[in-house]
Design a protein around this motif. Structure first.
Motif: not given
Length: 461
Positions: A35-38, A379-385
């Motif tokens: 999702l991040s790289i997408y 997951m949100a904290i990791g994605g935000a980081i």
């Protein structure tokens, strides 16, 4: 808790229950791996907007998950207490999985709004299915040991979704000349698969543990009892840290492989597939070790995270030219930390039992909602980081053919150093968990001889 005429859980039912988690982990896998790289490279969402999106959804979860847990606890239906939710929301969940990756042609503002709306709908749909699903385990069996064995089957099936995500999804998307069209078509198929798996779980499971009268509790009272449950709070904190670690490690893998190792997408697919296989093997090993009595639950929770942290530190110290050694370390670290999956999700029912025996109220749904909130918060904290670190270091896929030394250190930070810190933090939290095999067996024995449900706090000490 009432457990009238409890019948054994068949192998078939265990498998069908596990397929529900296969569906749930499609969301987890796609979010952590792609999702991040997408969002940054395909949908062209700014890294900062992506990071904010992940944080905003957690504010919504902070309200929705406990409410869904409370409502599922209060549900009274001939179909059961938790199972009806799987039937009601299986289709919205599958549709929302597809919608997130549909990639309509919009301007910058339109893309941002579309990403926010579709991802929030997906998170809510996911909660409406998975909060009751997690709570369902405690209704299928009252035996903590049997729940561990159910999870020993459930989690290899759950990790199959990671195999689907890491092996099939990149290969299928690569068949299309246009990544946007590829994601659109492949994710529609993934959405259909997600719905079918949830429905299989619904039609092939049985709620044996009948509800007590705890539905009389208000939402405020249920929340109060969750916060009074010290063991639940430890598990929630540990799960949050574990999911931050997983999101960082898997989310940063694409950047690490592309820019640090300078390897093609095919290597990323191979790396993630190997990690997924390790994730399938780990729960099988845990179930076998526990059944044989070779290891106890709490030492395994602590030790696996310490070992995984040490291996992950080694990744940061390994020369980038040792590509295959990097792959080996990634797989070994994944195998080590995934050994806890069987145990940590069984703790949802265990800490609910602990709360019942300590306070006389059973709130499996609220506990399940808390666990799902911890999972998605991590997951949100990791994605935000990931998003904020990329923004801080000036990451822009459209203007960079190669990464600067500063950016390379950022990718290493996200892929190795921060995940290792998270593993050591998880080990410290797990060391404070007290519900070992003896305590859980005490809960079972007491529930068979008492209906009052209070005064058993000593069992956990």
């Amino acid at each position: 808790m009432k457990s009238a005429a409890i019948t054994p859980v068949s192998f078939r039912e265990k498998v069908c229950y596990g397929l529900g988690d296969t569906s749930a982990n499609i969301f987890m896998g796609m979010t952590m791996m792609f999702l991040s790289i997408y969002y940054t490279d395909v949908f062209k969402l700014s890294p900062a907007a992506m990071g904010t999106l992940f944080l905003i959804t957690r504010l919504i979860d902070a309200i929705s998950d406990p409410i869904i847990g409370s409502l599922s606890d209060r549900t009274r239906s001939r179909l059961g207490r938790y199972r009806p939710w799987l039937l009601w929301f299986a289709i919205p969940y599958g549709l929302s999985c597809a919608a997130v990756f549909f990639s309509p042609e919009l301007g910058e503002t339109g893309r941002t709004l579309y990403a926010y709306i579709t991802y929030i709908i997906l998170v809510l749909s996911f909660s409406l299915v998975v909060v009751p699903y997690v709570s369902l385990l405690g209704a299928i069996s009252a035996d903590s040991g049997e729940r561990i064995q159910i999870n020993a089957i459930r989690f290899p099936l759950a990790k199959v979704s990671y195999l689907i995500c890491s092996l099939l999804v990149p290969a299928l998307i690569a068949l299309f000349d246009n990544d946007v069209v590829g994601y659109r078509v492949v994710m529609c198929g993934i959405g259909i698969l997600s719905t079918v798996l949830v429905l299989i779980c619904y039609f092939n499971t049985t709620e044996r543990v009948l509800p007590d009268n705890s539905d009389a509790l208000s939402l405020k009272q249920q929340v109060k009892y969750v916060f009074k449950n010290d063991q639940a709070m430890i598990v929630f904190a540990a799960q949050t840290v574990v999911m931050v670690m997983n999101t960082l490690k898997f989310g940063a893998a694409a950047y690490f492989v592309k820019y640090v190792l300078s390897m093609p997408t095919s290597f990323l697919s191979l790396l993630l597939t190997a990690g997924s296989i390790a994730g399938i093997l780990a729960p099988l090993l845990t179930g076998y070790f526990l059944k044989k009595g070779w290891v106890k639950r709490i030492p395994l929770l602590v030790g696996s995270q310490i070992v995984g942290g040490m291996i992950t530190l080694a990744i940061g110290l390994t020369p980038v030219s040792a590509i295959w050694f990097h792959a080996l370390l990634f797989v070994l670290a994944t195998l080590a930390v995934e050994l806890i999956a069987v145990i940590i999700w069984a703790t949802v029912a265990d800490v609910a039992d602990y709360g019942f025996h300590r306070f006389g109220v059973r709130i499996n749904g609220m506990i399940g909602g808390g666990m799902l909130f911890a999972t998605k918060a991590g997951m949100a904290i990791g994605g935000a980081i990931i998003g904020y670190v990329l923004a801080w270091f000036g990451y822009n896929p459209d203007t960079m053919s190669s990464a600067s030394e500063n950016q390379l250190s950022a990718f290493m930070l996200l892929y190795a150093w921060l995940p290792a810190v998270c593993m050591f933090m998880a080990a410290a939290l797990f060391s404070r968990y007290k519900l070992d095999e003896k305590a859980c067996q005490t809960f079972i024995q007491d529930s068979e001889h008492s209906t009052s449900g209070v005064g058993y706090e000593k069992a956990a000490h």
